[in-house]
Design a protein around this motif. Sequence first.
Motif, short mmCIF file in Angstrom:
data_model
loop_
_atom_site.label_atom_id
_atom_site.label_comp_id
_atom_site.label_asym_id
_atom_site.label_seq_id
_atom_site.Cartn_x
_atom_site.Cartn_y
_atom_site.Cartn_z
N GLY A 38 0.82 -1.20 0.00
CA GLY A 38 0.00 0.00 0.00
C GLY A 38 0.85 1.25 0.00
N TYR A 39 0.21 2.37 0.36
CA TYR A 39 0.94 3.64 0.46
C TYR A 39 1.92 3.55 1.63
CZ TYR A 39 2.02 8.53 1.11
OH TYR A 39 2.69 9.71 1.25
N ARG A 40 3.13 4.05 1.42
CA ARG A 40 4.18 3.99 2.43
C ARG A 40 4.76 5.38 2.66
NH1 ARG A 40 5.46 -1.26 3.33
NH2 ARG A 40 7.59 -0.84 4.02
N GLY A 68 -4.05 14.47 9.15
CA GLY A 68 -3.73 13.39 8.22
C GLY A 68 -2.52 12.62 8.68
N ALA A 69 -2.61 12.01 9.87
CA ALA A 69 -1.43 11.44 10.52
C ALA A 69 -0.94 10.15 9.89
CB ALA A 69 -1.73 11.20 12.00
N GLY A 70 -1.77 9.47 9.10
CA GLY A 70 -1.32 8.25 8.44
C GLY A 70 -0.83 7.22 9.43
N SER A 71 0.34 6.65 9.16
CA SER A 71 0.89 5.59 10.00
C SER A 71 1.48 6.12 11.31
CB SER A 71 1.95 4.81 9.23
OG SER A 71 2.98 5.68 8.79
N GLY A 72 1.57 7.45 11.44
CA GLY A 72 2.04 8.03 12.69
C GLY A 72 3.48 8.48 12.71
N VAL A 73 4.15 8.46 11.55
CA VAL A 73 5.58 8.76 11.51
C VAL A 73 5.87 10.15 12.08
CG1 VAL A 73 7.60 9.04 10.04
CG2 VAL A 73 5.93 7.27 9.53
N VAL A 74 5.19 11.18 11.57
CA VAL A 74 5.50 12.54 11.99
C VAL A 74 5.20 12.73 13.48
CG1 VAL A 74 4.94 14.98 11.68
CG2 VAL A 74 5.16 13.49 9.68
N SER A 75 4.03 12.29 13.92
CA SER A 75 3.67 12.46 15.33
C SER A 75 4.67 11.77 16.25
CB SER A 75 2.27 11.90 15.58
OG SER A 75 1.28 12.70 14.98
N LEU A 76 5.05 10.55 15.91
CA LEU A 76 5.98 9.81 16.76
C LEU A 76 7.38 10.41 16.73
CD1 LEU A 76 4.64 6.25 15.93
CD2 LEU A 76 4.54 7.38 18.17
N LEU A 77 7.83 10.87 15.56
CA LEU A 77 9.12 11.55 15.51
C LEU A 77 9.11 12.82 16.35
CD1 LEU A 77 10.04 11.22 11.72
CD2 LEU A 77 11.25 10.16 13.63
N LEU A 78 8.01 13.57 16.29
CA LEU A 78 7.95 14.81 17.05
C LEU A 78 8.14 14.56 18.55
CD1 LEU A 78 5.05 16.76 15.29
CD2 LEU A 78 7.49 17.29 15.22
N VAL A 79 7.51 13.51 19.08
CA VAL A 79 7.62 13.29 20.51
C VAL A 79 8.88 12.51 20.89
CG1 VAL A 79 5.13 13.44 20.85
CG2 VAL A 79 6.17 11.21 20.54
N LYS A 80 9.29 11.53 20.10
CA LYS A 80 10.41 10.68 20.48
C LYS A 80 11.76 11.28 20.10
CE LYS A 80 10.38 6.29 20.82
NZ LYS A 80 10.39 4.83 20.62
N GLN A 81 11.85 11.84 18.90
CA GLN A 81 13.15 12.33 18.43
C GLN A 81 13.37 13.80 18.78
OE1 GLN A 81 14.39 10.73 14.73
NE2 GLN A 81 15.66 12.47 14.16
N PHE A 82 12.26 14.58 18.83
CA PHE A 82 12.43 16.02 19.00
C PHE A 82 11.82 16.58 20.28
CE2 PHE A 82 12.50 15.22 14.37
CZ PHE A 82 13.81 15.63 14.13
N ALA A 267 19.74 0.00 4.52
CA ALA A 267 18.46 -0.05 3.83
C ALA A 267 18.38 1.06 2.80
CB ALA A 267 17.32 0.12 4.83
N PRO A 268 17.60 0.85 1.71
CA PRO A 268 17.44 1.93 0.75
C PRO A 268 16.69 3.08 1.40
CG PRO A 268 15.90 0.14 0.30
CD PRO A 268 16.84 -0.35 1.35
N PRO A 269 16.97 4.32 0.94
CA PRO A 269 16.28 5.47 1.54
C PRO A 269 14.82 5.45 1.25
CG PRO A 269 17.47 6.12 -0.45
CD PRO A 269 17.84 4.69 -0.16
N PRO A 270 14.00 6.10 2.10
CA PRO A 270 12.57 6.20 1.81
C PRO A 270 12.35 6.92 0.49
CG PRO A 270 13.06 6.93 4.05
CD PRO A 270 14.37 6.75 3.35
N ASN A 271 11.18 6.67 -0.11
CA ASN A 271 10.84 7.35 -1.35
C ASN A 271 10.84 8.86 -1.14
OD1 ASN A 271 10.38 4.89 -2.58
ND2 ASN A 271 8.24 4.85 -1.94
N GLU A 272 11.22 9.61 -2.16
CA GLU A 272 11.21 11.06 -2.07
C GLU A 272 9.99 11.65 -2.74
OE1 GLU A 272 14.92 13.07 -3.01
OE2 GLU A 272 15.80 11.09 -2.99
#
Length: 274
Positions: A38-40, A68-82, A267-272
Amino acid sequence: MQACRTRPVTPSHLQPGPDETLDSIGTAGVRVFQRRNGYRFTLDAVLLAHFAATESTPSPASPVLELGAGSGVVSLLLVKQFGLGPVDALELQPAVFARLTRAVALNACEARVRPVLGDLCRIREFVTGGAYGHVVSNPPFRVADAGVRSPDDERAISKSEVACDAQAVITAARYALAPGGLVSLVYPAARAAEVLGFLAQAKLHPRVLRFVHSRVDAPATRFLVQAVRDRDRGLTVRPPLVVHGEGPGGYAPEVAALMDPPLAEQAPPPNESD
C-alpha cells in the motif's frame, strides 16, 4: 530526544500482520506499521518533523495537532526524536487509524500521542478550536484530477486530494491554532505559489520557507513552509536542503544526521516522491 518509555515485551497484536511490514525511521527508534503493497511513508515525513521542531521554540508542553497522521511517523518523531508534544494525531481512514493506534502502543507513547479518528474537513467535530500551539501536516500532494487515480482507495486518499485539498488543510489548521500558533507543511515545489496564497487568505503568515532538492544541482522537488496565525513578522528563506550527497547511506550530512546509522547504511532510503 526520547520522550516515551521503552516497552520491554511486544504483545502479539503489536506484531505486523501478513500484509504488513514493521519499519523503523529516525534516530529515536520510531517504528510504524505499513501495508506491504500500500501507500508507504516517504522521506518528507522526516524532513517535516525536523523542520517543525527546529524552526519553532514552543513550550515543551505546547499541544500539537497533526492533520492526516497516516501511520504516525510525523507524530511519533515529534515526541520521540524532537521532544515536542503532546500530539493529537487526526486520521480519516479507519484501517490506517488502526495501524496508527497500534504504532503508538508499540512505541509506548500512549501518554504523548493521542490518535483521533476523524475528517479534517469536519474538524470542529473532533478538536477544540484555538487549542493548539502548532499544527503539522504532510498532506495529499496531488490535485484530484492530476494523472490516473490509484484503484486502491487507501493509496488514492493518501496521495491525491480526493478527500481533502490544500485549502481544506489550511482552513483546518487555522481553526485549530491559538493566536500566534504555528503551522508547518510540506508540499511539491510546483505548488508553492498556490499554497502560499491559501495561507495568506487564511491570515496564516509565512515566516520560514525552505526548498528541498534531491541533489545540489537539481531543481527543487518540495518546499517546507511554516506560518504563524495573525502575526506577520516577515519571511525568512532558508538555504536549500539537499537530500543526497556523500554522507552515510548516500544522504547529504544534514539528512544523514536525522536517520539511524543502521538504516542509512543498510536499507534503501525512503521514497522522495509520490
